[in-house]
Design a protein around this motif. Structure first.
Motif, PDB file in Angstrom:
ATOM      1  N   ILE A  94     127.496  24.466  20.285  1.00 13.80           N
ATOM      2  CA  ILE A  94     128.563  25.392  20.649  1.00 13.80           C
ATOM      3  C   ILE A  94     129.452  25.688  19.451  1.00 13.80           C
ATOM      4  O   ILE A  94     129.982  26.802  19.314  1.00 13.80           O
ATOM      5  CB  ILE A  94     129.394  24.837  21.840  1.00 13.80           C
ATOM      6  CG1 ILE A  94     130.177  25.966  22.513  1.00 13.80           C
ATOM      7  CG2 ILE A  94     130.329  23.751  21.382  1.00 13.80           C
ATOM      8  CD1 ILE A  94     129.332  26.987  23.179  1.00 13.80           C
ATOM      9  N   SER A  95     129.629  24.714  18.558  1.00 14.69           N
ATOM     10  CA  SER A  95     130.434  24.946  17.353  1.00 14.69           C
ATOM     11  C   SER A  95     129.783  26.009  16.480  1.00 14.69           C
ATOM     12  O   SER A  95     130.457  26.914  15.975  1.00 14.69           O
ATOM     13  CB  SER A  95     130.613  23.642  16.571  1.00 14.69           C
ATOM     14  OG  SER A  95     131.339  22.702  17.321  1.00 14.69           O
ATOM     15  N   HIS A  96     128.460  25.920  16.303  1.00 18.82           N
ATOM     16  CA  HIS A  96     127.745  26.927  15.519  1.00 18.82           C
ATOM     17  C   HIS A  96     127.823  28.291  16.189  1.00 18.82           C
ATOM     18  O   HIS A  96     128.033  29.315  15.525  1.00 18.82           O
ATOM     19  CB  HIS A  96     126.287  26.513  15.332  1.00 18.82           C
ATOM     20  CG  HIS A  96     126.090  25.450  14.301  1.00 18.82           C
ATOM     21  ND1 HIS A  96     126.428  25.622  12.974  1.00 18.82           N
ATOM     22  CD2 HIS A  96     125.597  24.187  14.389  1.00 18.82           C
ATOM     23  CE1 HIS A  96     126.146  24.529  12.292  1.00 18.82           C
ATOM     24  NE2 HIS A  96     125.639  23.644  13.127  1.00 18.82           N
ATOM     25  N   GLU A  97     127.653  28.317  17.508  1.00 19.84           N
ATOM     26  CA  GLU A  97     127.649  29.588  18.226  1.00 19.84           C
ATOM     27  C   GLU A  97     129.007  30.274  18.159  1.00 19.84           C
ATOM     28  O   GLU A  97     129.086  31.502  18.090  1.00 19.84           O
ATOM     29  CB  GLU A  97     127.250  29.358  19.691  1.00 19.84           C
ATOM     30  CG  GLU A  97     125.801  28.920  19.890  1.00 19.84           C
ATOM     31  CD  GLU A  97     124.819  29.996  19.423  1.00 19.84           C
ATOM     32  OE1 GLU A  97     125.132  31.193  19.548  1.00 19.84           O
ATOM     33  OE2 GLU A  97     123.755  29.619  18.912  1.00 19.84           O
ATOM     34  N   ILE A  98     130.083  29.511  18.205  1.00 17.15           N
ATOM     35  CA  ILE A  98     131.424  30.104  18.164  1.00 17.15           C
ATOM     36  C   ILE A  98     131.817  30.455  16.731  1.00 17.15           C
ATOM     37  O   ILE A  98     132.489  31.461  16.485  1.00 17.15           O
ATOM     38  CB  ILE A  98     132.454  29.137  18.776  1.00 17.15           C
ATOM     39  CG1 ILE A  98     132.144  28.910  20.261  1.00 17.15           C
ATOM     40  CG2 ILE A  98     133.870  29.687  18.629  1.00 17.15           C
ATOM     41  CD1 ILE A  98     133.069  27.922  20.938  1.00 17.15           C
ATOM     42  N   ARG A  99     131.373  29.647  15.781  1.00 20.58           N
ATOM     43  CA  ARG A  99     131.788  29.862  14.398  1.00 20.58           C
ATOM     44  C   ARG A  99     131.251  31.182  13.846  1.00 20.58           C
ATOM     45  O   ARG A  99     131.941  31.855  13.076  1.00 20.58           O
ATOM     46  CB  ARG A  99     131.307  28.692  13.534  1.00 20.58           C
ATOM     47  CG  ARG A  99     131.839  28.748  12.128  1.00 20.58           C
ATOM     48  CD  ARG A  99     131.768  27.408  11.451  1.00 20.58           C
ATOM     49  NE  ARG A  99     130.462  26.783  11.585  1.00 20.58           N
ATOM     50  CZ  ARG A  99     130.145  25.636  11.011  1.00 20.58           C
ATOM     51  NH1 ARG A  99     131.049  25.007  10.294  1.00 20.58           N
ATOM     52  NH2 ARG A  99     128.950  25.112  11.162  1.00 20.58           N
ATOM     53  N   THR A 100     130.045  31.570  14.241  1.00 20.24           N
ATOM     54  CA  THR A 100     129.459  32.814  13.726  1.00 20.24           C
ATOM     55  C   THR A 100     130.288  34.044  14.100  1.00 20.24           C
ATOM     56  O   THR A 100     130.678  34.822  13.216  1.00 20.24           O
ATOM     57  CB  THR A 100     128.007  32.956  14.222  1.00 20.24           C
ATOM     58  OG1 THR A 100     127.244  31.843  13.747  1.00 20.24           O
ATOM     59  CG2 THR A 100     127.392  34.251  13.699  1.00 20.24           C
ATOM     60  N   PRO A 101     130.585  34.272  15.383  1.00 23.03           N
ATOM     61  CA  PRO A 101     131.435  35.440  15.695  1.00 23.03           C
ATOM     62  C   PRO A 101     132.856  35.306  15.151  1.00 23.03           C
ATOM     63  O   PRO A 101     133.487  36.313  14.815  1.00 23.03           O
ATOM     64  CB  PRO A 101     131.434  35.491  17.230  1.00 23.03           C
ATOM     65  CG  PRO A 101     131.062  34.126  17.680  1.00 23.03           C
ATOM     66  CD  PRO A 101     130.156  33.596  16.623  1.00 23.03           C
ATOM     67  N   MET A 102     133.375  34.075  15.051  1.00 25.93           N
ATOM     68  CA  MET A 102     134.723  33.899  14.521  1.00 25.93           C
ATOM     69  C   MET A 102     134.789  34.329  13.058  1.00 25.93           C
ATOM     70  O   MET A 102     135.765  34.950  12.614  1.00 25.93           O
ATOM     71  CB  MET A 102     135.167  32.448  14.673  1.00 25.93           C
ATOM     72  CG  MET A 102     136.576  32.172  14.179  1.00 25.93           C
ATOM     73  SD  MET A 102     137.820  33.231  14.945  1.00 25.93           S
ATOM     74  CE  MET A 102     137.679  32.698  16.650  1.00 25.93           C
ATOM     75  N   LEU A 148     141.570  28.094  14.451  1.00 22.47           N
ATOM     76  CA  LEU A 148     140.472  27.836  15.385  1.00 22.47           C
ATOM     77  C   LEU A 148     139.196  27.478  14.639  1.00 22.47           C
ATOM     78  O   LEU A 148     138.468  26.555  15.031  1.00 22.47           O
ATOM     79  CB  LEU A 148     140.245  29.062  16.267  1.00 22.47           C
ATOM     80  CG  LEU A 148     139.113  28.958  17.296  1.00 22.47           C
ATOM     81  CD1 LEU A 148     139.334  27.765  18.229  1.00 22.47           C
ATOM     82  CD2 LEU A 148     139.002  30.240  18.109  1.00 22.47           C
ATOM     83  N   LEU A 149     138.925  28.181  13.537  1.00 26.85           N
ATOM     84  CA  LEU A 149     137.729  27.885  12.744  1.00 26.85           C
ATOM     85  C   LEU A 149     137.814  26.485  12.148  1.00 26.85           C
ATOM     86  O   LEU A 149     136.825  25.750  12.113  1.00 26.85           O
ATOM     87  CB  LEU A 149     137.581  28.931  11.635  1.00 26.85           C
ATOM     88  CG  LEU A 149     136.284  28.881  10.824  1.00 26.85           C
ATOM     89  CD1 LEU A 149     135.067  29.088  11.718  1.00 26.85           C
ATOM     90  CD2 LEU A 149     136.316  29.940   9.726  1.00 26.85           C
ATOM     91  N   LEU A 206     137.015  23.999  14.863  1.00 20.08           N
ATOM     92  CA  LEU A 206     135.575  23.945  15.132  1.00 20.08           C
ATOM     93  C   LEU A 206     134.862  23.126  14.060  1.00 20.08           C
ATOM     94  O   LEU A 206     133.972  22.323  14.364  1.00 20.08           O
ATOM     95  CB  LEU A 206     135.004  25.366  15.180  1.00 20.08           C
ATOM     96  CG  LEU A 206     135.395  26.213  16.386  1.00 20.08           C
ATOM     97  CD1 LEU A 206     134.915  27.655  16.207  1.00 20.08           C
ATOM     98  CD2 LEU A 206     134.822  25.631  17.667  1.00 20.08           C
TER      99      LEU A 206
END
Length: 334
Positions: free
Chosen positions: A77-85, A118-119, A122
């Motif tokens: 989930i960290s990878h998935e959120i970090r990309t759009p962030m 937030l980044l 993460l």
């Protein structure tokens, strides 16, 4: 029986469909000639103990499986959120360069800072999951110590400038520049400590100090300190300050709040590098975080010192809040 005593042997019996577990202790009885003529047997019902032991094992197995699932989920989930962030932050920077009205630009800068926070959270969560899973790897390599220190200070110069703080770097004269260690992990430690110091300092300065304490063969023992003039840490929090999710100071303003992971990560990394992160603090006067590392290094050639310089001299350069990072500020201090 062959004459030996049998102790702790488990026997399973079935009674009315229920398994009963006994622990047996059997001791042979011998005559004057050493011949076995009988035995003394003691049986103890350990069914409840066995059931309890198995239940504990089951709970431990379930906990370990849950921990693995949590770590995998957290990493994914960290990878998935970090990309759009990263995409959001990139577009925000582009819009900030498009000539907005002052009020709009300030609002976008607030959004950018929130996204960066937030980044950072993460990244910290991902790092903690690696630590708990034992997947954190070290990659020692030849590194320039001065370059690592400069890079760490540069990454915090803008934040320090916004708070009108002075950031100083002091390097001992005999500190070797070429060392062999995991430069990325050392930078991560220093970045966490510097970021924490700037976060909790409103007035004054931050100082990063590196000194050579001694040589052990071809290995240099380097002592690092990050000092600040911030709010300090209460005495009742010093013992738990390096635990995950522990806040340094809960009475400070909400804009400086965080997840409490930075110091925990720094402490773990220092331990992986062979040191121990320690803290000294006085409430209202500031804090000093320190650690020592032993690493292979190229010794500094002995050079005669000028008459006006004492052996205790240091090489010092600083990043001033109103001038940015400037190595032109080098000075010899007696």
């Amino acid at each position: 029986l062959n004459g030996a005593e049998l102790v702790g042997k488990k026997t399973h019996l079935v009674r009315n469909g229920e398994v009963i577990v006994f622990e047996s202790n059997i001791r042979p009885i011998c005559d004057y000639n050493g011949e076995i003529i009988g035995a003394i047997s003691v049986f103890r019902d350990i069914t409840d103990s066995e059931v309890y032991s198995k239940s504990l094992q089951t709970e431990r197995d379930n906990a370990e499986r849950s921990a693995v699932i949590k770590d995998v989920f957290l990493a994914n989930i960290s990878h998935e959120i970090r990309t759009p962030m990263n995409g959001i932050l990139g577009l925000t920077r582009l819009v900030l360069q498009s000539g907005l009205a002052p009020a709009q630009a300030e609002q976008l800068r607030h959004a950018e800072r929130s996204g960066q926070a937030l980044l950072s959270l993460l990244n910290d969560l991902l790092e903690v999951s690696k630590m708990e899973a034992g997947e954190l790897q070290l990659h020692p390599a030849p590194s320039s110590l001065e370059a690592l220190l400069e890079q760490s200070v540069r990454s915090h110069s803008l934040t320090a400038q916004e708070k009108d703080l002075e950031v100083l770097v002091t390097i001992g004269m005999n500190v070797p520049d070429q060392v062999i260690l995991d430069g990325n992990r050392l930078s991560q430690i220093l970045n966490n400590l510097l970021g924490n110091a700037i976060k909790f300092t409103s007035v004054g300065q931050i100082e990063l100090v590196v000194e050579l304490t001694h040589w052990a063969g071809h290995q240099a023992c380097l002592h690092f300190e990050v000092r600040d003039t911030g709010v300090g840490i209460p005495d009742d929090r010093l013992d738990s300050i390096f635990a995950p999710f522990v806040q340094t100071n809960t009475t400070f303003s909400s804009e400086n709040s965080g997840a409490g992971l930075g110091l925990a990560i720094a402490s773990h990394l220092v331990e992986r590098l062979g040191g121990k992160l320690e803290v000294r603090s006085q409430l209202g006067e500031g804090s000093t975080f320190s650690f020592s590392l032993l690493c292979p290094a190229q010794s500094v050639p002995a050079e005669p010192l000028p008459a006006c310089i004492t052996p205790a001299s240091v090489s010092c350069w600083g990043a001033l809040s109103h001038q940015g990072l400037s190595k032109a500020l080098r000075a010899q201090l007696g």
